[in-house]
Design a protein around this motif. Structure first.
Motif, PDB file in Angstrom:
ATOM      1  N   LYS A  57     -60.995  45.858  50.740  1.00  0.00           N
ATOM      2  CA  LYS A  57     -59.602  46.655  50.962  1.00  0.00           C
ATOM      3  C   LYS A  57     -58.945  46.547  49.915  1.00  0.00           C
ATOM      4  CE  LYS A  57     -55.482  46.290  54.016  1.00  0.00           C
ATOM      5  NZ  LYS A  57     -54.912  45.632  55.179  1.00  0.00           N
ATOM      6  N   PRO A  58     -58.476  47.721  49.388  1.00  0.00           N
ATOM      7  CA  PRO A  58     -57.632  47.775  47.844  1.00  0.00           C
ATOM      8  C   PRO A  58     -56.580  46.994  47.831  1.00  0.00           C
ATOM      9  CG  PRO A  58     -58.281  49.824  48.807  1.00  0.00           C
ATOM     10  CD  PRO A  58     -58.613  49.180  49.866  1.00  0.00           C
ATOM     11  N   GLY A 114     -59.576  50.381  39.822  1.00  0.00           N
ATOM     12  CA  GLY A 114     -59.316  51.881  40.048  1.00  0.00           C
ATOM     13  C   GLY A 114     -57.736  52.329  39.920  1.00  0.00           C
ATOM     14  N   LEU A 115     -57.493  53.359  39.770  1.00  0.00           N
ATOM     15  CA  LEU A 115     -56.174  54.115  39.448  1.00  0.00           C
ATOM     16  C   LEU A 115     -56.358  55.491  40.412  1.00  0.00           C
ATOM     17  CD1 LEU A 115     -55.131  53.487  36.063  1.00  0.00           C
ATOM     18  CD2 LEU A 115     -54.166  52.642  38.134  1.00  0.00           C
ATOM     19  N   VAL A 116     -55.282  55.999  40.894  1.00  0.00           N
ATOM     20  CA  VAL A 116     -55.499  57.238  41.607  1.00  0.00           C
ATOM     21  C   VAL A 116     -55.193  58.376  40.499  1.00  0.00           C
ATOM     22  CG1 VAL A 116     -53.994  58.751  43.176  1.00  0.00           C
ATOM     23  CG2 VAL A 116     -54.302  56.080  43.554  1.00  0.00           C
ATOM     24  N   CYS A 134     -57.782  46.843  42.768  1.00  0.00           N
ATOM     25  CA  CYS A 134     -59.222  46.184  42.885  1.00  0.00           C
ATOM     26  C   CYS A 134     -59.703  46.897  44.182  1.00  0.00           C
ATOM     27  CB  CYS A 134     -58.936  44.561  43.093  1.00  0.00           C
ATOM     28  SG  CYS A 134     -60.485  44.004  43.438  1.00  0.00           S
ATOM     29  N   GLY A 135     -60.437  47.806  43.973  1.00  0.00           N
ATOM     30  CA  GLY A 135     -61.371  48.573  45.249  1.00  0.00           C
ATOM     31  C   GLY A 135     -62.711  48.044  45.483  1.00  0.00           C
ATOM     32  N   ALA A 136     -63.053  47.128  44.589  1.00  0.00           N
ATOM     33  CA  ALA A 136     -64.528  46.617  44.779  1.00  0.00           C
ATOM     34  C   ALA A 136     -64.636  45.374  43.808  1.00  0.00           C
ATOM     35  CB  ALA A 136     -65.608  47.595  44.748  1.00  0.00           C
ATOM     36  N   VAL A 137     -65.714  44.693  44.099  1.00  0.00           N
ATOM     37  CA  VAL A 137     -65.903  43.540  43.099  1.00  0.00           C
ATOM     38  C   VAL A 137     -67.432  43.460  43.073  1.00  0.00           C
ATOM     39  CG1 VAL A 137     -63.832  42.243  43.617  1.00  0.00           C
ATOM     40  CG2 VAL A 137     -66.098  41.876  45.083  1.00  0.00           C
TER      41      VAL A 137
END
Length: 340
Positions: free
Chosen positions: A296-297, A234-236, A218-221
């Protein structure tokens, strides 16, 4: 009837298709007695094949003509299907033993110079599962059992790239399909009553999609950090944290629980504070930008269906729980998603 095309009235393209509503489990009842007809849910493009006096055309569920994108399918339909027929099915592409949705997407983005090369490298197949017209006669009011018999007769002698979707009335066989087929890219099952007519625009069928539990970042909401309404996942990929999807809307309780673990980013964040709607959902027709609340991820566990484009989830994720004990560096793309 359209005399010029040899098609029944109401079936000149674009053709409105029957739809399915999602269910969470196999319906109980009389499957063992044959009142349900169950078939695989194909991961492809819903595609109506129209064969009239002038040849064959292909049409999407939204009414877009796909004829030029799948020349090999048009040629096959024109050669193997007599005029006056309308068939419902799915255009799919197989790659290394599983369905490859990304190759289908490449077709729709290809120009006239690159399309022949794509078609040669990854030929498409057409999987038929219903028939709306035969020999110029409208079949939509017939029960599915009769339409299926007509379709099987029509498909007698078909060869690739044309095929008939397998079906079963045996619940145990369907349950085995549901467990065994996801590794091939099959998304789940479609369940229909054998006595149903074909109902354009109506969700008269059922779809049971195979879902798996995966970990994402979760990098954002969407919404305030204290009461988020959706997770932006998100994923790398290729060494960078990339947006790969969004969650379904969170219930108030779920939002409060997630908010306990959310903090503003400490360092520079790789994502912008506003993105196009299609960044979160490639099928989103809303062109308005969507505001992101960067965080913050943090690792979250989600339930995802098996539809993965190779760069993103194609359908919303369901938030299951936060995994604060895990570091974002622990999360990688699951092996089963390394396709396309």
């Amino acid at each position: 009837m359209d005399i010029r095309a040899g098609l029944p009235a109401g079936l000149t393209p674009p053709v409105k298709v029957a739809l399915a509503r999602a269910v969470d489990k196999m319906p109980r009842g009389d499957a063992s007695h044959g009142t349900w007809l169950i078939e695989p849910k194909w991961d492809g493009y819903r595609c109506v094949a129209v064969r009239d006096e002038r040849g064959a055309t292909l049409w999407s569920r939204q009414g877009k003509e796909l004829t030029g994108y799948f020349p090999e399918l048009c040629s096959a339909v024109a050669a193997a299907v007599p005029p006056g027929c309308v068939i419902d099915g799915e255009a799919v592409i197989w790659s290394e033993g599983r369905l490859n949705f990304s190759s289908l997407q490449q077709r729709l983005g290809a120009g006239p110079k690159t399309l022949p090369e794509l078609a040669a490298a990854a030929p498409a197949n057409y999987v038929a599962f219903d028939v709306l017209a035969v020999a110029g006669h409208d079949a939509r009011d017939l029960p599915l059992s009769q339409r299926r018999a007509l379709l099987e007769e029509l498909a007698n002698g078909w060869e690739p790239p044309l095929s008939l979707s397998p079906t079963t009335t045996d619940r145990s066989v369907a349950e085995q399909w549901f467990e065994d087929l996801p590794h091939t890219g099959i998304e789940g099952l479609v369940i229909k009553h054998l006595n149903q007519p074909y109902t354009p625009g109506v969700r008269s069928w059922l779809k049971l999609k195979h879902r798996e539990t995966v970990e994402v970042i979760c990098g954002a909401v969407i919404g305030p950090i204290t009461q988020p309404s959706e997770v932006v996942a998100g994923l790398v990929l290729d060494g960078e944290l990339r947006i790969v999807g969004r969650s379904t809307p969170l219930k108030a309780r779920e939002g409060r629980e997630l908010a306990r673990w959310l903090h503003p980013p400490v360092n520079e964040h790789p994502w912008p504070t506003s993105v196009k709607g299609t960044t979160l959902d490639r099928f989103n027709r809303d062109k308005e930008p969507v505001a992101l609340t960067l965080v913050k991820p943090v690792v979250v566990e989600v339930s995802a269906d098996t539809a993965w484009s190779g760069r993103s989830f194609r359908h919303p994720l369901r938030l299951l729980r936060v995994r604060p004990e895990l570091s974002p560096s622990d999360v990688s793309v699951p092996d089963r998603l390394h396709v396309g």
